[in-house]
Scaffold this active site. Structure first.
Site, PDB file in Angstrom:
ATOM      1  N   GLY A   8      60.382  -0.370   9.315  1.00 22.49           N
ATOM      2  CA  GLY A   8      59.084  -0.331   8.626  1.00 22.49           C
ATOM      3  C   GLY A   8      58.838  -1.617   7.861  1.00 22.49           C
ATOM      4  CG  LEU A  10      55.848  -5.931  10.423  1.00 21.68           C
ATOM      5  CD1 LEU A  10      55.125  -6.098  11.746  1.00 21.68           C
ATOM      6  CD2 LEU A  10      56.160  -7.301   9.818  1.00 21.68           C
ATOM      7  N   GLY A  11      55.331  -3.204   6.326  1.00 21.36           N
ATOM      8  CA  GLY A  11      54.531  -2.480   5.337  1.00 21.36           C
ATOM      9  C   GLY A  11      54.476  -3.216   4.008  1.00 21.36           C
ATOM     10  CD  GLN A  12      52.642  -1.640  -1.770  1.00 22.29           C
ATOM     11  OE1 GLN A  12      52.859  -0.450  -1.559  1.00 22.29           O
ATOM     12  NE2 GLN A  12      52.233  -2.089  -2.929  1.00 22.29           N
ATOM     13  CG  ASP A  52      58.449   5.451  16.790  1.00 20.92           C
ATOM     14  OD1 ASP A  52      59.073   6.079  15.895  1.00 20.92           O
ATOM     15  OD2 ASP A  52      57.357   5.826  17.245  1.00 20.92           O
ATOM     16  CE1 TYR A 141      56.593   9.238   1.031  1.00 18.07           C
ATOM     17  CE2 TYR A 141      56.035   9.779  -1.237  1.00 18.07           C
ATOM     18  CZ  TYR A 141      56.558   8.895  -0.318  1.00 18.07           C
ATOM     19  OH  TYR A 141      57.042   7.676  -0.727  1.00 18.07           O
ATOM     20  CE  LYS A 145      60.106   8.766   0.920  1.00 15.10           C
ATOM     21  NZ  LYS A 145      60.871   7.676   1.543  1.00 15.10           N
ATOM     22  CB  ILE A 171      55.465  -0.622  -5.256  1.00 14.65           C
ATOM     23  CG1 ILE A 171      56.701   0.284  -5.153  1.00 14.65           C
ATOM     24  CG2 ILE A 171      55.865  -2.098  -5.272  1.00 14.65           C
ATOM     25  CD1 ILE A 171      57.704   0.144  -6.259  1.00 14.65           C
TER      26      ILE A 171
END
Ligand code: NAD
Length: 315
Positions: A8, A10-12, A52, A141, A145, A171
């Site tokens: 992941g 390329l995310g924030q 993926d 979510y 978690k 964040i």
């Protein structure tokens, strides 16, 4: 940490972590991966693999190809998006983590997986939320978690896999826009302050949540992964925070620099319900004791930096 796979990426968080890790650990030692190549600038600046995380065979292939010893597992579906598609959130967040843990067990990797303030729910003490407390979240979510924290503990206790993690708060960053979480407003408010001088806030006044500036979020990964494992009692899912704020507090801080800034509210009931169920402020003393967590940015210094960077970026 010699050969590091970031999922992941390329995310924030991942796009900034990839750049930092390439600088600190060497371009050839960081394998940036994501389900799609949505940022050629980051992907093209070093090694990139399409991955993926629900595809365990492909993950194993990449780990073997590069002799990966550390996995920073960031691929996930976040809270706002997860409520729109709970099935996808379960699939990516649970099966993705399971694949990471399995490949780590088989290939001897250590792993970092971020948990979130979303593991808490309406029954959790909202003030000074303890490290160990009631965790009955009301979002898919949050459910994934909590399950992820327990699964990481299980792999450590049962198989000796070196699993580590933190509970990130919201964040705040200025490089890549956030991916659909409940605290995203705290990023958008800065962009809109610079672009239009106005912001319509989807979260109501008085809704306190923990927040953190990106440089501290990235430091937390390095610090925890490089900490002496024998000193970690909690290992996974350390509470960490840098500040607690509501939309009014953020807006007031922005007004110190942009006095004409205006904020109105158009509360999103789905996000508001999630926000109401999360802590006002977490107790992160265990992270401070066990591995020296000590954020550098507070609200005032973060706001100065955010506005400075965005002024240049958006002009
Ligand atoms: P993000 O949504 O910005 O990035 C996630 C990345 O994962 C995206 O690039 C997306 O394309 C990718 N992805 C989604 N499904 C995938 C799949 N099946 N396979 C591979 N890649 C896939 O999220 P982020 O903010 O960078 O969050 C990273 C981690 O930190 C997540 O575990 C998240 O739960 C956690 N976290 C983030 C925050 C926050 O405020 N940003 C707060 C708490 C916890």
């Amino acid at each position: 940490m010699k050969k590091i796979l970031i999922t992941g990426a390329l995310g924030q968080i991942g796009s900034e972590l990839t750049t930092l890790f390439r600088k600190n650990y060497g371009v050839d030692n960081v394998i940036c991966s994501n389900r799609s190549n949505k940022n050629e600038e980051i992907a093209g600046a070093g090694i990139f693999e399409l991955l993926d995380v629900t595809d365990g065979a492909r993950m194993t292939e990449i780990v073997k190809k590069y002799k990966v010893d550390t996995i920073i597992h960031l691929a996930a579906i976040l809270s706002g998006v997860g409520e729109k598609n709970p099935v996808a959130a379960w699939d990516v967040n649970m099966n993705g983590l399971y694949n990471v843990l399995e490949v780590a067990r088989q290939e001897g990797c250590k792993i970092f997986t971020p948990s979130s303030i979303a593991v808490f729910g309406p029954d959790t003490p909202a003030l000074n939320t303890p490290q160990v407390t009631i965790q009955r979240p009301t979002t898919i979510y949050g459910v994934t978690k909590v399950a992820g924290e327990i699964l990481c503990d299980y792999y450590y206790n049962r198989f000796g896999v070196d699993t580590r993690g933190v509970r990130y708060p919201g964040i705040i960053s200025n490089s890549i826009l956030p991916g659909g979480g409940t605290t995203d407003y705290a990023v958008h408010i800065y962009y809109e302050a610079i672009k239009t001088g106005k912001f319509v806030c989807p979260i109501d006044k008085g809704t306190l949540m923990d927040m953190m500036y990106m440089p501290d979020a990235l430091d937390a990964v390095t610090q925890l992964m490089e900490a002496d494992g024998s000193k970690l009692k909690n290992r996974n899912a350390f509470n960490i925070t840098a500040m607690s704020c509501d939309p009014e507090i953020l807006a007031e801080e922005i007004k110190k620099h942009i006095p004409e800034f205006e904020m109105k509210y158009d509360v999103n009931p789905v996000l508001q319900k999630i926000a109401n169920s999360w802590p006002d402020n977490m107790d992160d003393s265990d992270a401070r004791k066990e591995w020296g967590w000590n954020p550098k940015y507070d609200l005032a210094s973060m706001t100065v930096d955010m506005l400075e960077v965005l002024k240049k970026k958006l002009k």
